[in-house]
Enzyme design. Structure first.
Site, short mmCIF file in Angstrom:
data_model
loop_
_atom_site.label_atom_id
_atom_site.label_comp_id
_atom_site.label_asym_id
_atom_site.label_seq_id
_atom_site.Cartn_x
_atom_site.Cartn_y
_atom_site.Cartn_z
N ARG A 1 -98.29 118.54 -24.42
CA ARG A 1 -97.18 119.12 -23.68
C ARG A 1 -96.24 119.81 -24.65
NH1 ARG A 1 -93.17 115.19 -20.59
NH2 ARG A 1 -92.46 114.79 -22.71
N GLY B 1 -93.60 74.40 -0.57
CA GLY B 1 -92.33 74.59 0.13
C GLY B 1 -92.47 74.23 1.60
N SER C 1 -100.97 118.24 -14.03
CA SER C 1 -100.80 116.83 -14.34
C SER C 1 -99.52 116.39 -13.64
CB SER C 1 -100.70 116.62 -15.84
OG SER C 1 -100.47 115.28 -16.12
N GLU D 1 -93.77 118.35 -11.58
CA GLU D 1 -92.71 117.34 -11.62
C GLU D 1 -91.47 117.80 -10.88
OE1 GLU D 1 -92.00 116.50 -15.77
OE2 GLU D 1 -92.50 118.54 -16.35
N ARG E 1 -110.78 74.76 -1.69
CA ARG E 1 -110.24 76.13 -1.67
C ARG E 1 -110.58 76.77 -3.01
NH1 ARG E 1 -103.97 74.17 -2.06
NH2 ARG E 1 -104.37 72.70 -3.71
N MET F 1 -93.97 71.66 4.70
CA MET F 1 -93.82 70.23 4.89
C MET F 1 -94.86 69.44 4.11
SD MET F 1 -94.31 67.87 8.13
CE MET F 1 -95.91 67.44 7.54
N TYR G 1 -108.30 112.22 -13.06
CA TYR G 1 -108.05 111.19 -14.06
C TYR G 1 -106.65 110.60 -13.93
CZ TYR G 1 -105.30 114.63 -16.71
OH TYR G 1 -104.35 115.53 -17.09
N GLY H 1 -96.43 114.64 -13.29
CA GLY H 1 -95.46 113.90 -14.10
C GLY H 1 -94.61 113.10 -13.15
N THR H 2 -95.11 111.93 -12.78
CA THR H 2 -94.48 111.22 -11.67
C THR H 2 -93.14 110.58 -12.02
OG1 THR H 2 -95.93 109.37 -12.16
CG2 THR H 2 -96.56 110.79 -10.34
N ASN H 3 -92.84 110.44 -13.32
CA ASN H 3 -91.49 109.93 -13.64
C ASN H 3 -90.46 110.95 -13.19
OD1 ASN H 3 -92.81 107.86 -14.85
ND2 ASN H 3 -92.46 108.55 -16.95
N ASP H 4 -90.64 112.20 -13.65
CA ASP H 4 -89.69 113.23 -13.25
C ASP H 4 -89.83 113.57 -11.78
OD1 ASP H 4 -87.80 114.08 -15.12
OD2 ASP H 4 -89.37 114.91 -16.40
N HIS I 1 -84.34 102.18 -22.04
CA HIS I 1 -85.06 102.93 -23.08
C HIS I 1 -85.99 102.01 -23.86
CE1 HIS I 1 -85.55 104.71 -27.13
NE2 HIS I 1 -85.73 105.82 -26.42
N ARG J 1 -101.26 67.25 8.51
CA ARG J 1 -101.20 68.13 7.33
C ARG J 1 -100.89 69.56 7.74
NH1 ARG J 1 -107.08 67.19 4.76
NH2 ARG J 1 -105.99 67.81 2.86
N ARG K 1 -96.72 113.82 -26.00
CA ARG K 1 -95.37 114.37 -25.98
C ARG K 1 -95.03 114.79 -27.40
NH1 ARG K 1 -95.24 109.35 -24.24
NH2 ARG K 1 -94.92 108.83 -22.06
N LYS L 1 -106.44 75.55 5.00
CA LYS L 1 -106.94 74.18 4.94
C LYS L 1 -107.85 73.89 6.13
CE LYS L 1 -103.89 71.36 3.25
NZ LYS L 1 -102.57 70.71 3.38
N CYS M 1 -99.76 111.44 -15.20
CA CYS M 1 -99.40 110.98 -16.54
C CYS M 1 -98.08 110.24 -16.58
CB CYS M 1 -99.40 112.14 -17.53
SG CYS M 1 -98.14 113.35 -17.15
P1 ADP Z 1 -101.26 69.50 0.20
O1 ADP Z 1 -101.41 70.77 0.96
O2 ADP Z 1 -99.90 69.28 -0.33
O3 ADP Z 1 -102.35 69.31 -0.81
P2 ADP Z 1 -102.73 67.77 1.91
O4 ADP Z 1 -102.67 67.93 3.37
O5 ADP Z 1 -103.94 68.27 1.24
O6 ADP Z 1 -101.41 68.35 1.28
O7 ADP Z 1 -102.59 66.22 1.61
C1 ADP Z 1 -102.28 65.73 0.36
C2 ADP Z 1 -103.09 64.52 0.06
O8 ADP Z 1 -103.00 63.59 1.10
C3 ADP Z 1 -104.55 64.79 -0.07
O9 ADP Z 1 -104.89 65.26 -1.33
C4 ADP Z 1 -105.13 63.42 0.18
O10 ADP Z 1 -105.09 62.68 -0.99
C5 ADP Z 1 -104.19 62.85 1.19
N1 ADP Z 1 -104.77 63.00 2.51
C6 ADP Z 1 -104.66 64.02 3.39
N2 ADP Z 1 -105.38 63.80 4.48
C7 ADP Z 1 -105.98 62.59 4.32
C8 ADP Z 1 -106.89 61.83 5.09
N3 ADP Z 1 -107.32 62.26 6.27
N4 ADP Z 1 -107.28 60.65 4.60
C9 ADP Z 1 -106.85 60.24 3.40
N5 ADP Z 1 -106.02 60.91 2.62
C10 ADP Z 1 -105.59 62.08 3.07
MG MG Z 2 -91.16 115.31 -17.27
MG MG Z 3 -104.17 69.27 -0.59
#
Ligand code: ADP
Ligand code: MG
Ligand code: MG
Length: 883
Positions: free
Chosen positions: A629, A104, A776, A757, A351, A106, A863, A778-781, A467, A95, A573, A25, A843
Site C-alpha cells: 500500500r 447458575g 482489498s 474503505e 455429555r 437450580m 482471500y 480495508g474494513t477498519n476504515d 494503539h 434435576r 503498510r 441431560k 485486510c
Molecule cells: P448437575 O447438572 O449439577 O451435574 P445432576 O442432575 O447431574 O446435576 O446431579 C448431580 C449429582 O446428583 C449427580 O452427579 C449424581 O451424583 C447425583 N444424582 C442425580 N440423579 C441421581 C439419581 N437418580 N440417583 C443417584 N444420584 C443421582
Molecule cells: Mg485505511
Molecule cells: Mg451432572
C-alpha cells in the site's frame, strides 16, 4: 400436548437429538436408556413447560400433572417400589437440564420422597438404618436450600457441631441414631427460621422441587449467565425426575465422575474420581479425598487409597466397556456421572466433555486416525479463536507468583523481561540481546520500533482497541493494557504495583491472555506447531477455498507469517518503514521541505532504504503475492509533538524554531482521519508515489534476480473515492514501471488496485473496477467511514452501547454484516460486473476474526489477510466456512 417423555428399562421416548425439547441431560439420559445402558428409570418434563409455568403465575396445567403421575407410575412398575409407600418407598432425584449446560441453575434435589414414615421403610428394606437416616438428612438439607430458600450453611454448622461433639472426623463415622438426631435438629431449624414445617407429603415435595427448577430459570445467577453466553431467555429448562440409586449404601457402593479421555492433554486414558459410600456431589464437594478410577492413575498419583479398578473390578470393567461404547456412539470424548449401588453400576449422565485446545486437537486427530470421525468433522471441532492459546508461550499453570497488577488481555501470550520505560531503551536493550517489557502509560505511533524490540508491552491506560493493543496484536507480541491498578511514574522511572515498586531493569512477567502482571520470571510452555496441530492444519488447508495472506510490514512479521502458513502478503503498510532508525529524520526533511526540489532530494535518500525493505520482503515471500500500500497516514503523524521534541528536531534540522512551528501549524488538521491522507497525498505530492513505485519495481527486479522466483507486486492505492483519483495515481505507477523496465531491461508484471474503505468507493465499484485490477476491503476504515465513528474514540462509548443493548458487538472487532457487510457485497458484485477476474480480499483486523471470515466466504472473496499470529486461526476458520 405431550409434556412428558419417559426413559428407562432399555427404552425411551426421546433421543439424543431432542436437546431442544428435553434439554441436554434429558436427551442424553433417553439416548443411554435406549442403548440399553443401566439408567435408573425416569421422566423428562419438556422445556416448553418452563415458559408456561412463568406465564401461568408459577403453576402448571392439569394435563401436564396427569402425565407426570402416569410417568411416575411407570417408574414404580419398573422398580417395584411405591412413591410415598410405607413399604419399598420409591425415592426420586429432581434435576434441571437446559439446552445448553448452565451453571447458575437450580441444584439437584436427591432422595425426594423421604419423610418420617418412609425413612423407616427405607432403612428396613436396605437393612441399613444408618443409610436411611443419612439419606433423609441429605434430602432435608437440599430441599430446604433449593426449594425453601434456607441457606445450606446453617445446616452445615449444625452437622459440624454434632460431629465435633461426638468426636467424628467424617460423615461416614456417623451412626443411624446420630443421623436421626441431626434430622430432628434440621427440622427444628426449618420451623424456627421459616415458621413452617418441613413438608411430609411426598407429592407436595415433588411439585415443590419441580416448581423450584422452573423458577430457577429466571434467578439472578441464571439470567446473568445467559446474558454472558448469549443463551436466549425463551429456551427454558427441562426437568428430569428420576428414580434414585444409592452410592451411600455402604462399602460396596460409590459415586463418581469421569472423562473418557484426559481433558487437559487429550490422552486416550480414562480419567476420573470416585468416592466410596457417598452420594451426589460429595466427590466435587471435597468432603473426603476422592480415589482414582484406574489403577494406572492411582500409581501415577502415588495415592495409597485403592482404585475402583482394584476395589470393584466388576463394576469397573462394565464401566470401561460403557465408556468405549458411549464414545463410539457419540463419536466424541464424554464426561460421565455414575453411581454404584451395592456393586451394581448405574449411569446418571453423559455429555461431550469440555477440554483444553491442546486436548481438543489430540482427540480430534486420534479419532480421525481411528476412523471414528472424518477430517471435516475434526476441522469443525476446533474453535478457531482457541488456537490463540497454542500459538504463544503460556504461563505454566502449576506456577504461582505474586500478581502485582492486572489489566485487559489485549494480545495473547506471556512474556518475561526487564522493565524499560521508553522505546529508545527497548531498542538499545534488544541490540545488546536483553529481553525487555516496554512499560508505558500508553503508546503512540512513535513507539513502533520500541514495541518491536520488546518481548511484551504493558500500559496502564487504554482499552482493547487502544494503539498498544492493536499494534501488539498485529505484531503478535503479548500485551496487557489499561492496568489501572498500576501506576507508571515517568519522572522517577518507576512502576508502582500492588505491594511493590519496581525500577528499570527489574524483571516482570505479563500474561496477555489473562491480563495479569507478575513479579519476576515465570516458567513457560512453548507453542508446538507440528504434531496434531500440523495435521489439522493440512486437513483445513485441503478444505478451504479462500487463500490466507498476512498483514506484514517487516521482514520479521513476514517470516513469522510464513511459518504460520501465510500464502502471501495482503497488506504491507509502508509508513512503518519510515520510522526505523535514521529514516524518520529524512522523512521529516521530506515533509518539511519548502519545495518539490527539497522533497525530491529527501526522497532520493529514502529510495534505497525502501528498496532494500521490499527486496527482503519479496525474497521471504519467494514468489507469493505481495500487496504494497502506498503511503497512507497524514504527514504530520511523522512530526514531533511535544515541546521538547520540537526543539530537538528543529535544532537537528538547522531550522529556526518559529519557522519550524509555522510548518507544523500549516500541516495541522482538525480531523486527520478524514483529512489529507491516502491517495490525496499521492495526488498532492506525486513524487512520493513515484519514489515508492520505483522502490517496489527495482526491488522486484532485484529479488527476481536473486531468488529466480518471479515477483508480481500488487500496488494498492489507499482511500480512493473517485475513479479519477485512482487513474491519476495509476498513471504515475505505470510511468515508473515503464522507466524501470527500460533501465533494468527486465519487465516486471504487476497489478494496480485499490482499497475499498469509503462508502462511495463501494457504491461506485463498477466504475472504479475499470481502473482497478484488485480490491482489498480495508474494513477498519470502512467501518469508521460507514458508521462515522472514529476507532480511536469509540472506546469511550461502545461499551455503554453494548451495555444498553444499542449495539450487540463492537463493529471494529466483529464485522458489521448488515451495514459494512452490505457495502462489501455491493462492491464485490458491482466490481465483478465490470471485471469478472477482479481479485477480492479483506485486510482489516476483521480478516482474522472467524465470524467475519465466514462472511468473506459467503461474499465470495478470494482471500483474507490478517496479522501473522492469526494466520492459523484464519486457515481453520476459512476451512470451516466452506462446510
Ligand atoms: P448437575 O447438572 O449439577 O451435574 P445432576 O442432575 O447431574 O446435576 O446431579 C448431580 C449429582 O446428583 C449427580 O452427579 C449424581 O451424583 C447425583 N444424582 C442425580 N440423579 C441421581 C439419581 N437418580 N440417583 C443417584 N444420584 C443421582
Ligand atoms: Mg485505511
Ligand atoms: Mg451432572
Amino acid at each position: 400436548k405431550k409434556w412428558v417423555y419417559t426413559f428407562g428399562n432399555g427404552a425411551a421416548e426421546g433421543r439424543a437429538g431432542d436437546v431442544a425439547i428435553l434439554g441436554g441431560k434429558g436427551a442424553n439420559l433417553a439416548e443411554m436408556a435406549s442403548l440399553g445402558l443401566p439408567v435408573p428409570p425416569g421422566l423428562t418434563i419438556i422445556t416448553d413447560a418452563c415458559a408456561l409455568y412463568h406465564k401461568n403465575g408459577r403453576d402448571l396445567p392439569e394435563e401436564l400433572k396427569l402425565q407426570v403421575m402416569a410417568g411416575l407410575h411407570g417408574m414404580e412398575t419398573v422398580t417395584g417400589k411405591t412413591f410415598g409407600g410405607s413399604q419399598s418407598p420409591l425415592l426420586l432425584s429432581v434435576r434441571s437440564g437446559a439446552r445448553a449446560s448452565m451453571p447458575g441453575m437450580m441444584d439437584t434435589v436427591l432422595n425426594l420422597g423421604l419423610n418420617d414414615r418412609t425413612v423407616e421403610a427405607l432403612g428396613h428394606d436396605a437393612g441399613d438404618a444408618r443409610f436411611a437416616w443419612d439419606s433423609y438428612r441429605r434430602f432435608i438439607q437440599m430441599y430446604a436450600d433449593v426449594v425453601m430458600g434456607l441457606d445450606h450453611e446453617l445446616f452445615e454448622e449444625i452437622l459440624e457441631d454434632e460431629k465435633g461433639r461426638l468426636g467424628h472426623e467424617y460423615d461416614t463415622d456417623m451412626s443411624a441414631v446420630e443421623w436421626q438426631h441431626v434430622v430432628s435438629l434440621y427440622k427444628k431449624l426449618i420451623e424456627d427460621e421459616l415458621g413452617e414445617a418441613f413438608p411430609q407429603d411426598c407429592h407436595v415435595q415433588l411439585w415443590g422441587a419441580i416448581g423450584a427448577v422452573f423458577a430457577s430459570w429466571t434467578n439472578h445467577r441464571a439470567v446473568t449467565y445467559r446474558h454472558l453466553h448469549n443463551i436466549p431467555g425463551d429456551w427454558g429448562t427441562a426437568v428430569n425426575v428420576q428414580a434414585m440409586v444409592f452410592g451411600n449404601l455402604g462399602s460396596s457402593s460409590a459415586t463418581g465422575v469421569a472423562f473418557t479421555r484426559n481433558p487437559s492433554t487429550g490422552e486416550a486414558e480414562l480419567y476420573g474420581e470416585f468416592l466410596v459410600n457417598a452420594q451426589g456431589e460429595d466427590v466435587v464437594a471435597g468432603i473426603r479425598t476422592p480415589q482414582s478410577i484406574t489403577e494406572a492413575a492411582r500409581l501415577a498419583s502415588g495415592s495409597d487409597k485403592p482404585s475402583m479398578e482394584k476395589l470393584m473390578p466388576e463394576a469397573f470393567s462394565e464401566f470401561l466397556a460403557i465408556c468405549k461404547r458411549l464414545e463410539n456412539h457419540y463419536r466424541d470424548m464424554q464426561d460421565l456421572e455414575f453411581t454404584i449401588e451395592r456393586g451394581k453400576l448405574w449411569m446418571l449422565q453423559t455429555r461431550s466433555g469440555k477440554r483444553t485446545t491442546r486436548a481438543a486437537m489430540k482427540i480430534a486427530v486420534d479419532m480421525v486416525e481411528a476412523g471414528t470421525i472424518s477430517q471435516e468433522e475434526a476441522v469443525c471441532r476446533i474453535e478457531p479463536s482457541s488456537l490463540d492459546q497454542l500459538l504463544h508461550p503460556t504461563i505454566d499453570p502449576g506456577i504461582s507468583r505474586p500478581v502485582i497488577g492486572s489489566g485487559l488481555p489485549a494480545s495473547p501470550g506471556a512474556a518475561t523481561g526487564e522493565i524499560v520505560f521508553t522505546s529508545e531503551e527497548a531498542v538499545a536493550a534488544e541490540a545488546e540481546g536483553r529481553r525487555v517489557i516496554l512499560v508505558r502509560i500508553e503508546t503512540s505511533p512513535e513507539d513502533i520500533h520500541g514495541m518491536h524490540a520488546a518481548e511484551g508491552i504493558l500500559t496502564t491506560r487504554g482499552g482493547m482497541t487502544s494503539h498498544a493493543a492493536v499494534v501488539a496484536r498485529g505484531m503478535g507480541i503479548p500485551c496487557v493494557t489499561g492496568a489501572g491498578s498500576m501506576r507508571v511514574d515517568m519522572r522517577n522511572k518507576v512502576l508502582i504495583g500492588v505491594g511493590c515498586m519496581l525500577k528499570r531493569g527489574d524483571i516482570i512477567t505479563i500474561d496477555g491472555s489473562s491480563g495479569r502482571v507478575l513479579k519476576g520470571e515465570v516458567p513457560m510452555t512453548q507453542p508446538e506447531l507440528s504434531g496434531d496441530f500440523g495435521k489439522l492444519m493440512v486437513w483445513a488447508d485441503n478444505l478451504r477455498r479462500m487463500t490466507v495472506r498476512t498483514n506484514a510490514d517487516t521482514p520479521a512479521d513476514a517470516r513469522a507469517a510464513r511459518a504460520f502458513g501465510a500464502e502471501g502478503i495482503g497488506l504491507c503498510r509502508t509508513e512503518h518503514m519510515f520510522f526505523e532508525g535514521d529514516r524518520i529524520h529524512v522523512m521529516r526533511e521530506m515533509i518539511l521541505a519548502e519545495s518539490e526540489r527539497g522533497r525530491r532530494a529527501a526522497l532520493d535518500e529514502l529510495l534505497p532504504m525502501q528498496r532494500s525493505d521490499f527486496t527482503e520482503l519479496f525474497q521471504i515471500m519467494h514468489g507469493l503475492p505481495v500487496t504494497i500500500r502506498l503511503l497512507d497516514p497524514p504527514l504530520h503523524e511523522f512530526l514531533p509533538k511535544t515541546d521538547g521534541e520540537i526543539v530537538e528536531v528543529a535544532a537537528a534540522m538547522g531550522m529556526p524554531q518559529t519557522v519550524f512551528r509555522q510548518r507544523l501549524d500549516a500541516l495541522h488538521e482538525f480531523n486527520p482521519m478524514l483529512g489529507h491522507r491516502g491517495c490525496r497525498l499521492a495526488i498532492s505530492y506525486p513524487e512520493i508515489a513515484e519514489m515508492q513505485a520505483r522502490a517496489i519495481f527495482e526491488a522486484a527486479v532485484e529479488a527476481a534476480r536473486i531468488t529466480g522466483a518471479p515477483v508480481v507486486p500488487e500496488i494498492m492505492v489507499p482511500l480512493v473515492g473517485l475513479r479519477s483519483e485512482l487513474d491519476y495515481v495509476t498513471e504515475v505507477i505505470d510511468r515508473v514501471a515503464a522507466a524501470v523496465a527500460q533501465e533494468t531491461g527486465m519487465e516486471i508484471e504487476y497489478l494496480t488496485g485499490t482499497m475499498i474503505e469509503l462508502p462511495r468507493a463501494a457504491l461506485r465499484a463498477h466504475v472504479i473496477a475499470e481502473a482497478a485490477e484488485f480490491f482489498s476491503f480495508g474494513t477498519n476504515d470502512l467501518t469508521q467511514t460507514t458508521f462515522g465513528i472514529s476507532r480511536d474514540d469509540a472506546a469511550r462509548f461502545i461499551n455503554t452501547y453494548q451495555r444498553k443493548g444499542i449495539i450487540e458487538r463492537d463493529p471494529f472487532i466483529s464485522l458489521d454484516f448488515d451495514g459494512v457487510g452490505e457495502l462489501i457485497r455491493i462492491a464485490a458484485e458491482r466490481g465483478r460486473q465490470t471485471r469478472p477476474e477482479l481479485k477480492l480480499g479483506i485486510c482489516g483486523e476483521h480478516g482474522g476474526d472467524p465470524a467475519s471470515i465466514h462472511f468473506c466466504e459467503d461474499a465470495d472473496l478470494d482471500y483474507v489477510s490478517c496479522s501473522p499470529f492469526r494466520v492459523p486461526i484464519a486457515r481453520l476458520a476459512a476451512a470451516q466456512a466452506t462446510l
